[in-house]
Scaffold this active site. Structure first.
Site, mmCIF file in Angstrom:
data_model
loop_
_atom_site.group_PDB
_atom_site.id
_atom_site.type_symbol
_atom_site.label_atom_id
_atom_site.label_comp_id
_atom_site.label_asym_id
_atom_site.label_seq_id
_atom_site.Cartn_x
_atom_site.Cartn_y
_atom_site.Cartn_z
ATOM 1 N N ASP A 161 4.262 0.699 12.167
ATOM 2 C CA ASP A 161 3.081 -0.028 11.668
ATOM 3 C C ASP A 161 3.023 -1.469 12.171
ATOM 4 O O ASP A 161 1.971 -2.085 12.157
ATOM 5 C CB ASP A 161 3.084 -0.039 10.131
ATOM 6 C CG ASP A 161 3.066 1.358 9.564
ATOM 7 O OD1 ASP A 161 2.022 1.796 9.082
ATOM 8 O OD2 ASP A 161 4.118 2.029 9.635
ATOM 9 N N ASP A 213 -5.185 12.990 12.851
ATOM 10 C CA ASP A 213 -5.876 11.709 12.716
ATOM 11 C C ASP A 213 -5.716 10.940 14.004
ATOM 12 O O ASP A 213 -5.330 11.501 15.025
ATOM 13 C CB ASP A 213 -5.388 10.919 11.498
ATOM 14 C CG ASP A 213 -3.911 10.596 11.585
ATOM 15 O OD1 ASP A 213 -3.367 10.661 12.703
ATOM 16 O OD2 ASP A 213 -3.322 10.273 10.561
ATOM 17 N N ILE A 221 7.707 7.103 16.909
ATOM 18 C CA ILE A 221 7.368 7.778 15.648
ATOM 19 C C ILE A 221 6.099 8.621 15.785
ATOM 20 O O ILE A 221 6.106 9.801 15.485
ATOM 21 C CB ILE A 221 7.194 6.764 14.481
ATOM 22 C CG1 ILE A 221 8.347 5.751 14.448
ATOM 23 C CG2 ILE A 221 7.035 7.474 13.146
ATOM 24 C CD1 ILE A 221 9.697 6.298 14.062
ATOM 25 N N LYS A 271 0.835 -1.207 0.000
ATOM 26 C CA LYS A 271 0.000 0.000 0.000
ATOM 27 C C LYS A 271 0.865 1.252 0.000
ATOM 28 O O LYS A 271 0.641 2.183 -0.778
ATOM 29 C CB LYS A 271 -0.902 -0.002 1.253
ATOM 30 C CG LYS A 271 -1.615 1.313 1.485
ATOM 31 C CD LYS A 271 -2.472 1.304 2.736
ATOM 32 C CE LYS A 271 -1.766 1.759 3.986
ATOM 33 N NZ LYS A 271 -1.422 3.197 4.007
ATOM 34 N N ASN A 272 1.870 1.276 0.891
ATOM 35 C CA ASN A 272 2.641 2.500 1.056
ATOM 36 C C ASN A 272 3.574 2.782 -0.113
ATOM 37 O O ASN A 272 4.180 3.838 -0.170
ATOM 38 C CB ASN A 272 3.432 2.478 2.375
ATOM 39 C CG ASN A 272 2.506 2.655 3.571
ATOM 40 O OD1 ASN A 272 1.310 2.904 3.400
ATOM 41 N ND2 ASN A 272 3.047 2.516 4.764
ATOM 42 N N ARG A 287 -4.610 10.695 4.013
ATOM 43 C CA ARG A 287 -3.568 11.726 4.143
ATOM 44 C C ARG A 287 -2.459 11.593 3.110
ATOM 45 O O ARG A 287 -1.841 12.572 2.716
ATOM 46 C CB ARG A 287 -2.901 11.608 5.521
ATOM 47 C CG ARG A 287 -3.679 12.133 6.657
ATOM 48 C CD ARG A 287 -2.818 11.964 7.897
ATOM 49 N NE ARG A 287 -1.485 12.514 7.654
ATOM 50 C CZ ARG A 287 -1.110 13.731 7.994
ATOM 51 N NH1 ARG A 287 -1.925 14.520 8.626
ATOM 52 N NH2 ARG A 287 0.108 14.139 7.714
HETATM 53 C C1 UD1 Z 1 4.381 6.824 6.316
HETATM 54 C C2 UD1 Z 1 3.471 5.627 6.188
HETATM 55 C C3 UD1 Z 1 2.975 5.172 7.550
HETATM 56 C C4 UD1 Z 1 4.144 4.930 8.467
HETATM 57 C C5 UD1 Z 1 5.039 6.162 8.505
HETATM 58 C C6 UD1 Z 1 6.297 5.948 9.335
HETATM 59 C C7 UD1 Z 1 2.412 5.956 4.037
HETATM 60 C C8 UD1 Z 1 1.157 6.197 3.299
HETATM 61 N N1 UD1 Z 1 2.323 5.980 5.363
HETATM 62 O O1 UD1 Z 1 3.607 7.910 6.837
HETATM 63 O O2 UD1 Z 1 2.224 3.974 7.374
HETATM 64 O O3 UD1 Z 1 3.662 4.664 9.767
HETATM 65 O O4 UD1 Z 1 5.453 6.505 7.183
HETATM 66 O O5 UD1 Z 1 7.003 4.860 8.889
HETATM 67 O O6 UD1 Z 1 3.459 5.684 3.449
HETATM 68 N N2 UD1 Z 1 6.492 14.620 10.682
HETATM 69 C C9 UD1 Z 1 6.589 15.959 10.980
HETATM 70 N N3 UD1 Z 1 6.572 16.852 9.947
HETATM 71 C C10 UD1 Z 1 6.467 16.462 8.643
HETATM 72 C C11 UD1 Z 1 6.377 15.080 8.340
HETATM 73 C C12 UD1 Z 1 6.390 14.187 9.386
HETATM 74 O O7 UD1 Z 1 6.688 16.355 12.140
HETATM 75 O O8 UD1 Z 1 6.467 17.309 7.747
HETATM 76 C C13 UD1 Z 1 6.545 13.629 11.794
HETATM 77 C C14 UD1 Z 1 5.248 12.842 11.894
HETATM 78 O O9 UD1 Z 1 4.298 13.529 12.679
HETATM 79 C C15 UD1 Z 1 5.743 11.575 12.559
HETATM 80 C C16 UD1 Z 1 7.131 11.384 11.944
HETATM 81 O O10 UD1 Z 1 7.515 12.658 11.476
HETATM 82 O O11 UD1 Z 1 5.880 11.784 13.938
HETATM 83 C C17 UD1 Z 1 7.200 10.370 10.820
HETATM 84 O O12 UD1 Z 1 6.263 10.673 9.831
HETATM 85 P P1 UD1 Z 1 6.449 10.234 8.296
HETATM 86 O O13 UD1 Z 1 7.645 9.362 8.156
HETATM 87 O O14 UD1 Z 1 6.382 11.466 7.455
HETATM 88 O O15 UD1 Z 1 5.161 9.365 8.046
HETATM 89 P P2 UD1 Z 1 4.173 9.391 6.815
HETATM 90 O O16 UD1 Z 1 4.931 9.604 5.544
HETATM 91 O O17 UD1 Z 1 3.026 10.296 7.111
#
Ligand code: UD1
Length: 402
Positions: free
Chosen positions: A290, A102, A312, A7-8, A78
């Site tokens: 996850d 979320d 995370i 999915k990701n 998202r």
């Molecule tokens: C992706 C995955 C999700 C997985 C996550 C971490 C998809 C669709 N989803 O989510 O399943 O759990 O990676 O492996 O691929 N953060 C910030 N600012 C930002 C971006 C992120 O503070 O601009 C923080 C987030 O709140 C979180 C951490 O960084 O605490 C990691 O987030 P991120 O790696 O970006 O996760 P996603 O890409 O949203």
């Protein structure tokens, strides 16, 4: 049991199809509702998406897309925000609804925006939308504060068509990022180092559509590993990539399961009650956040006490209240959970709050006395193709009520 495409990864590959005009073909595409949402998003921008065969998507990008991700789709998923980077690269503008919080708590996108800003983008936000402009994207050094998966992907997809060289440092290293880079390189991009902390991208003039097979879903595979750990038995996860799941295999190995790379995928076996371990989630190659709900379900039934630390997403403990309703002995304090294993859980009505939590409750129900009813299974459908059918095929007594 066959493991489907990730999915990701597929969601990001679909977003990357905005980068070149023509016809793309994706193979090993899971039949899950998040893919349906991405299909709706691509269609709303002017693309045509069909499923010519099982596990396949044909995506036609006629060019002249409307560079916009509307609120109802970003709210439903998202991950929709990853269209921002590629739309900016092609159209010099993008209008993307601001994602709300979320169930994992607030999930900001500041790192996405800062990275794109370094490439020359400017942002305004009004009426719940972020409007991005860029006269010209110019390669830059982007040092991420945290190895964010989404920020790495957004910047990478903008940089492939930017002028000059971009280096992303402290990049996320997930296998899905390497898959996206392989897809983009096949399209004609010039990306080196994806899957490591430093990703170097030399911008190119144009990209072309391609055919690609989606990397197998390590999180789906981990769900079935945990199901075996809970129920006992032996399963081969056909198509799984053990090399993408090293840390998980190591952890469940410490708990007493046996795993082995198999020519077909990953073989897993559990022939006794598992024992508890401590675990902490970390960016890849650490233990994925996850996986955590499944591992907590395993610990809830293991022999001993395990301490789980979430590094995370701060709020990703909510489903524990549901597991406690099934008799689990778990206490949470900040981003730690202390799980005291018990011999059996007790079947109860519980609610799925998100994809992984929902799956974790179903597999916990495999070792609960009586019946467990998991409400809101639509969350599970977002990330699992035929979850119930797959579990039933390996002997679980599970059925879909709605
Ligand atoms: C992706 C995955 C999700 C997985 C996550 C971490 C998809 C669709 N989803 O989510 O399943 O759990 O990676 O492996 O691929 N953060 C910030 N600012 C930002 C971006 C992120 O503070 O601009 C923080 C987030 O709140 C979180 C951490 O960084 O605490 C990691 O987030 P991120 O790696 O970006 O996760 P996603 O890409 O949203």
């Amino acid at each position: 049991m066959r493991i489907h495409g990730a999915k990701n990864s597929v969601l990001k590959l679909m977003a990357a199809c905005t980068l070149a005009e023509g016809t793309f073909v994706l193979h090993n595409v899971p039949d899950i509702t998040d893919v349906d949402v991405m299909i709706r998003l691509l269609a709303s921008m002017g693309m045509r998406v069909t499923r010519p065969g099982p596990d396949q998507l044909e995506i036609v990008n006629p060019g002249g897309l409307t560079p916009e991700a509307p609120y109802d789709l970003v709210e439903a998923m998202r991950a929709s925000i990853v269209v921002m980077g590629p739309l900016l690269a092609v159209y010099g503008e993008a209008r993307v609804a601001m994602p709300g919080g979320d169930d994992f708590g607030p999930r900001p996108i500041d790192m996405h925006l800062r990275g794109l800003e370094l490439l020359g983008a400017r942002f305004e936000s009004a009426h719940g939308y972020i409007r991005a402009h860029a006269e010209l994207l110019q390669g830059a050094r982007v040092l991420l504060e945290f190895p964010s998966v989404g920020a790495t992907e957004n910047v990478m997809m903008a940089a492939v068509l930017a002028k000059g060289d971009t280096v992303i440092e402290n990049a996320a290293r997930e296998p899905e990022i390497a898959d996206l880079a392989a897809f983009l390189n096949r399209m004609g991009a010039n990306i080196l180092g994806a899957g490591t902390s430093t990703v170097a991208i030399s911008g190119v003039e144009r990209l072309v559509p391609v055919e690609h097979s989606v990397v197998p879903d390590r999180i789906e595979a981990a769900t079935y590993v945990a199901a075996v750990g809970i129920a006992g038995g032996e399963v081969t996860l056909v198509g799984a990539r053990p090399d993408h799941m090293d840390m998980l295999c190591q952890k469940v190995g410490e708990m007493g399961m046996r795993t082995s790379a198999d020519p077909d995928g990953l073989w897993v076996m559990a022939n006794r009650r598992l024992h508890s371990v401590d675990l902490a989630t970390l960016p890849y190659p650490g233990l994925a956040t996850d996986y955590k709900p499944f591992l907590i379900s395993l610990l809830a039934l293991a022999d001993g006490v395990g301490i789980v630390t979430e590094n995370i997403f701060s709020g990703r403990f909510r489903y524990i209240d549901e597991l406690v309703r099934m008799g689990a002995d778990i206490r949470t304090e900040g981003h730690h959970a202390v799980v005291r294993g018990c011999e059996r859980l007790s079947g109860a009505p519980v609610r799925a709050h998100d994809i992984r939590a929902g799956a974790a409750l179903v597999i916990a129900g495999l070792r609960a006395d009586g019946e467990t009813e998991v409400r809101d299974p639509h969350h599970i459908d977002r990330g699992y193709e035929d979850f119930v059918g797959n579990l039933a095929a390996i002997g679980a007594d599970v059925e879909r009520l709605t």
